[in-house]
Design a protein around this motif. Sequence first.
Motif, mmCIF file in Angstrom:
data_model
loop_
_atom_site.group_PDB
_atom_site.id
_atom_site.type_symbol
_atom_site.label_atom_id
_atom_site.label_comp_id
_atom_site.label_asym_id
_atom_site.label_seq_id
_atom_site.Cartn_x
_atom_site.Cartn_y
_atom_site.Cartn_z
ATOM 1 N N LYS A 12 2.224 6.364 -6.964
ATOM 2 C CA LYS A 12 1.206 7.162 -7.673
ATOM 3 C C LYS A 12 1.444 8.652 -7.455
ATOM 4 O O LYS A 12 1.299 9.460 -8.373
ATOM 5 N N THR A 13 1.809 9.023 -6.228
ATOM 6 C CA THR A 13 2.013 10.436 -5.913
ATOM 7 C C THR A 13 3.189 10.996 -6.699
ATOM 8 O O THR A 13 3.107 12.058 -7.309
ATOM 9 N N MET A 14 4.299 10.246 -6.722
ATOM 10 C CA MET A 14 5.511 10.807 -7.349
ATOM 11 C C MET A 14 5.466 10.730 -8.872
ATOM 12 O O MET A 14 6.152 11.487 -9.550
ATOM 13 N N LEU B 49 13.865 13.317 -6.104
ATOM 14 C CA LEU B 49 14.824 12.320 -5.609
ATOM 15 C C LEU B 49 14.377 11.688 -4.291
ATOM 16 O O LEU B 49 14.503 10.474 -4.106
ATOM 17 N N ALA B 50 13.849 12.505 -3.375
ATOM 18 C CA ALA B 50 13.461 11.972 -2.055
ATOM 19 C C ALA B 50 12.301 10.976 -2.181
ATOM 20 O O ALA B 50 12.409 9.833 -1.705
ATOM 21 N N PRO B 51 11.170 11.374 -2.831
ATOM 22 C CA PRO B 51 10.088 10.383 -2.961
ATOM 23 C C PRO B 51 10.504 9.156 -3.763
ATOM 24 O O PRO B 51 10.094 8.031 -3.447
ATOM 25 N N LEU B 52 11.365 9.364 -4.770
ATOM 26 C CA LEU B 52 11.836 8.234 -5.579
ATOM 27 C C LEU B 52 12.659 7.277 -4.713
ATOM 28 O O LEU B 52 12.487 6.047 -4.785
ATOM 29 N N GLY B 53 13.541 7.843 -3.885
ATOM 30 C CA GLY B 53 14.359 7.018 -2.994
ATOM 31 C C GLY B 53 13.497 6.251 -2.009
ATOM 32 O O GLY B 53 13.733 5.067 -1.745
ATOM 33 N N LEU B 54 12.463 6.932 -1.481
ATOM 34 C CA LEU B 54 11.552 6.278 -0.535
ATOM 35 C C LEU B 54 10.823 5.130 -1.238
ATOM 36 O O LEU B 54 10.752 4.005 -0.736
ATOM 37 N N HIS B 55 10.299 5.423 -2.439
ATOM 38 C CA HIS B 55 9.549 4.405 -3.188
ATOM 39 C C HIS B 55 10.433 3.196 -3.516
ATOM 40 O O HIS B 55 10.024 2.044 -3.328
ATOM 41 N N MET B 56 11.636 3.469 -3.995
ATOM 42 C CA MET B 56 12.537 2.369 -4.368
ATOM 43 C C MET B 56 12.907 1.528 -3.143
ATOM 44 O O MET B 56 12.947 0.301 -3.204
ATOM 45 N N SER B 57 13.144 2.200 -2.017
ATOM 46 C CA SER B 57 13.521 1.473 -0.791
ATOM 47 C C SER B 57 12.366 0.592 -0.319
ATOM 48 O O SER B 57 12.565 -0.580 0.036
ATOM 49 N N ILE B 58 11.149 1.164 -0.316
ATOM 50 C CA ILE B 58 9.979 0.372 0.110
ATOM 51 C C ILE B 58 9.813 -0.824 -0.835
ATOM 52 O O ILE B 58 9.568 -1.955 -0.408
ATOM 53 N N GLY B 59 9.965 -0.569 -2.153
ATOM 54 C CA GLY B 59 9.769 -1.630 -3.150
ATOM 55 C C GLY B 59 10.774 -2.764 -2.986
ATOM 56 O O GLY B 59 10.400 -3.941 -3.017
ATOM 57 N N ILE B 60 12.051 -2.419 -2.768
ATOM 58 C CA ILE B 60 13.082 -3.458 -2.593
ATOM 59 C C ILE B 60 12.832 -4.232 -1.297
ATOM 60 O O ILE B 60 12.932 -5.453 -1.250
ATOM 61 N N PHE B 61 12.461 -3.489 -0.244
ATOM 62 C CA PHE B 61 12.193 -4.150 1.046
ATOM 63 C C PHE B 61 11.007 -5.118 0.900
ATOM 64 O O PHE B 61 11.013 -6.225 1.443
ATOM 65 N N THR B 62 9.999 -4.695 0.125
ATOM 66 C CA THR B 62 8.838 -5.565 -0.126
ATOM 67 C C THR B 62 9.285 -6.869 -0.769
ATOM 68 O O THR B 62 8.835 -7.957 -0.389
ATOM 69 N N LEU B 63 10.186 -6.757 -1.736
ATOM 70 C CA LEU B 63 10.674 -7.956 -2.441
ATOM 71 C C LEU B 63 11.384 -8.897 -1.459
ATOM 72 O O LEU B 63 11.142 -10.105 -1.455
ATOM 73 N N SER C 45 10.021 -5.496 -11.843
ATOM 74 C CA SER C 45 9.950 -4.537 -12.959
ATOM 75 C C SER C 45 10.444 -3.162 -12.505
ATOM 76 O O SER C 45 11.111 -2.449 -13.272
ATOM 77 N N GLY C 46 10.130 -2.783 -11.252
ATOM 78 C CA GLY C 46 10.635 -1.510 -10.722
ATOM 79 C C GLY C 46 12.151 -1.521 -10.630
ATOM 80 O O GLY C 46 12.821 -0.542 -10.995
ATOM 81 N N THR C 47 12.697 -2.660 -10.170
ATOM 82 C CA THR C 47 14.161 -2.777 -10.069
ATOM 83 C C THR C 47 14.794 -2.722 -11.469
ATOM 84 O O THR C 47 15.824 -2.064 -11.662
ATOM 85 N N SER C 48 14.157 -3.386 -12.450
ATOM 86 C CA SER C 48 14.676 -3.341 -13.828
ATOM 87 C C SER C 48 14.667 -1.910 -14.349
ATOM 88 O O SER C 48 15.620 -1.464 -14.998
ATOM 89 N N LEU C 49 13.583 -1.190 -14.043
ATOM 90 C CA LEU C 49 13.500 0.211 -14.476
ATOM 91 C C LEU C 49 14.632 1.024 -13.854
ATOM 92 O O LEU C 49 15.299 1.817 -14.546
ATOM 93 N N ALA C 50 14.855 0.798 -12.548
ATOM 94 C CA ALA C 50 15.928 1.529 -11.864
ATOM 95 C C ALA C 50 17.281 1.232 -12.510
ATOM 96 O O ALA C 50 18.119 2.128 -12.657
ATOM 97 N N MET C 51 17.483 -0.030 -12.908
ATOM 98 C CA MET C 51 18.751 -0.416 -13.557
ATOM 99 C C MET C 51 18.858 0.240 -14.940
ATOM 100 O O MET C 51 19.875 0.838 -15.281
ATOM 101 N N VAL D 70 0.842 -1.198 0.000
ATOM 102 C CA VAL D 70 0.000 0.000 0.000
ATOM 103 C C VAL D 70 0.885 1.260 0.000
ATOM 104 O O VAL D 70 0.666 2.203 -0.768
ATOM 105 N N ALA D 71 1.948 1.245 0.825
ATOM 106 C CA ALA D 71 2.845 2.405 0.905
ATOM 107 C C ALA D 71 3.546 2.627 -0.439
ATOM 108 O O ALA D 71 3.606 3.762 -0.939
ATOM 109 N N ALA D 72 4.048 1.542 -1.063
ATOM 110 C CA ALA D 72 4.735 1.677 -2.360
ATOM 111 C C ALA D 72 3.762 2.204 -3.401
ATOM 112 O O ALA D 72 4.121 3.040 -4.244
#
Length: 182
Positions: free
Chosen positions: A32-34, A44-58, A105-111, A25-27
């Motif tokens: 959606k917001t960013m 950068l800040a919301p992106l970093g938060l989103h990426m961190s939450i997404g990786i932690f979810t994985l 897919s988010g991680t692939s996008l980040a790469m 839900v947080a990711a």
Amino acid sequence: MSRVSTKKYHPFHVTLHWLVALLVVAAFVVGKTMSGLPNDADKLAPLGLHMSIGIFTLVVIIVRIGTRMKLPKPKPATTGSPLLDWIGRVVHYALYLFVILMAVSGTSLAMQAGLVPIVFGGSEMALPADFYDFAARMLHGFIVPVLLLLLLLHVGAAFFHQFALKDNLLARMWYGKHKEME
Ligand code: HEM
């Protein structure tokens, strides 16, 4: 594997279940917001938060799948309808799959977009002008409505058990001590 049959899921499993729910839900909310923001330094800040939450979810969902078979768990819930029970099982497996696909897919996008040094490494490089220049962005966006639909079906099924069938199914996914030997 343990021969102990429980009325409830193991507290570790319960914790991971609600943690994954909270993280998804947080990711989703941060994503959606960013996604409406321009790709400048303020993102950068919301992106970093989103990426961190997404990786932690994985990580959490992999730990959850890895420990699922090892921990004692209750017998599969039943609605009395084999078709509904089958749909319930399919939705469960699809949920695992699509949460993983979302994060991968988010991680692939980040790469593809070289986001790690920009967002976490302080490289001071600019963000790509448009994430849709990368194939993984399309995939990441396409998975969102599928995941939302699966979540709705999952929550709907839980409410159906709880309030229509009145079998108190939600209690199985909460903390408690009831245990029975098979
Ligand atoms: C379960 C995990 C995840 C969920 C639920 C999620 C959800 C979302 C959502 C809802 C969006 C906006 C999509 C849209 O409006 O079309 C988004 C965008 C995005 N996500 Fe994720 N995401 C997850 C994991 C990740 C991970 C692990 C990364 C990177 C490490 C990532 C990177 C991105 C990026 C770069 C965008 C694009 C933002 C933009 O277009 O401005 N996501 N995500």
